[in-house]
Design a protein around this motif. Structure first.
Motif, short mmCIF file in Angstrom:
data_model
loop_
_atom_site.label_atom_id
_atom_site.label_comp_id
_atom_site.label_asym_id
_atom_site.label_seq_id
_atom_site.Cartn_x
_atom_site.Cartn_y
_atom_site.Cartn_z
N ASP A 1 52.44 31.85 37.49
CA ASP A 1 51.18 32.52 37.84
C ASP A 1 51.13 33.93 37.27
O ASP A 1 50.06 34.40 36.87
N ASN A 2 52.26 34.60 37.18
CA ASN A 2 52.30 35.92 36.58
C ASN A 2 51.88 35.87 35.11
O ASN A 2 51.12 36.72 34.64
N LEU A 3 52.36 34.88 34.39
CA LEU A 3 51.98 34.73 32.99
C LEU A 3 50.48 34.50 32.85
O LEU A 3 49.84 35.04 31.94
N THR A 4 49.91 33.70 33.75
CA THR A 4 48.47 33.45 33.72
C THR A 4 47.68 34.73 33.94
O THR A 4 46.72 35.03 33.21
N GLU B 1 43.71 29.29 42.36
CA GLU B 1 44.06 29.42 40.95
C GLU B 1 43.71 30.82 40.48
O GLU B 1 42.58 31.28 40.69
N PRO B 2 44.66 31.52 39.86
CA PRO B 2 44.37 32.88 39.40
C PRO B 2 43.12 32.96 38.51
O PRO B 2 42.32 33.88 38.66
N GLU B 3 42.96 31.98 37.61
CA GLU B 3 41.80 32.00 36.72
C GLU B 3 40.49 31.95 37.48
O GLU B 3 39.51 32.59 37.11
N ASP B 4 40.46 31.16 38.58
CA ASP B 4 39.24 31.05 39.38
C ASP B 4 38.93 32.38 40.07
O ASP B 4 37.78 32.83 40.08
N LEU B 5 39.94 33.00 40.67
CA LEU B 5 39.74 34.29 41.32
C LEU B 5 39.23 35.33 40.32
O LEU B 5 38.29 36.06 40.60
#
Length: 156
Positions: free
Chosen positions: A39-42, A141-145
């Protein structure tokens, strides 16, 4: 990063039935440090930080509180509702103490997309970069946030 004994203990606290019925890991079999690193990489790929995401979540939470459980308009393009129930939850990471049971719903009207998060999620993300494990019913999901909350780019 290496999985330490401390991370093993935290991961055990995240299992189903320990703190919550569903736990925080879903069916994700990876080590906690591997979940965090992925998740950090994302987040880094999107040129922001976990703290910037958590700050944006807290921004909407604070504004939504004035709606007293009803949707209110925030910054013209968002509808926000905060619903609270009695009770508190501890963090499996330890730390500051207990977190209230509040659900914040944010609808981005431009994108016609909605996301729901809790006070514990704000702590998880801001303090630990943790979005829950894959398959968790409450994983964010990080991308969604980043997209829905319009999290700003952060120059590091």
């Amino acid at each position: 990063m290496k999985q330490t004994v401390e991370f093993d203990k935290i991961q055990q606290q995240m299992q189903k039935g320990v703190i919550t019925l569903h736990g925080f890991l879903g069916d994700d079999k990876r080590k906690l440090v591997d979940i965090l690193e992925c998740d950090n990489l994302t987040v880094r790929k999107h040129h922001t930080t976990h703290q910037a995401i958590a700050d944006r979540m807290e921004y909407f939470r604070q504004r939504g509180l004035s709606g007293l459980g009803e949707f209110i308009t925030v910054d013209e393009d968002f509808e926000v509702k905060v619903e609270t129930v009695r009770g508190m939850l501890p963090s499996p990471f330890g730390g500051k103490g207990m977190y209230g049971k509040a659900n914040t719903t944010v609808r981005n009207k431009k994108l016609d997309r909605t996301i729901v998060f809790t006070d514990l999620h704000i702590h998880f993300i801001g303090d630990h970069g943790f979005y829950e494990g894959k398959g968790s019913p409450f994983r964010l999901e990080p991308e969604d946030l980043i997209a829905i909350l319009e999290v700003p780019v952060v120059e590091e």
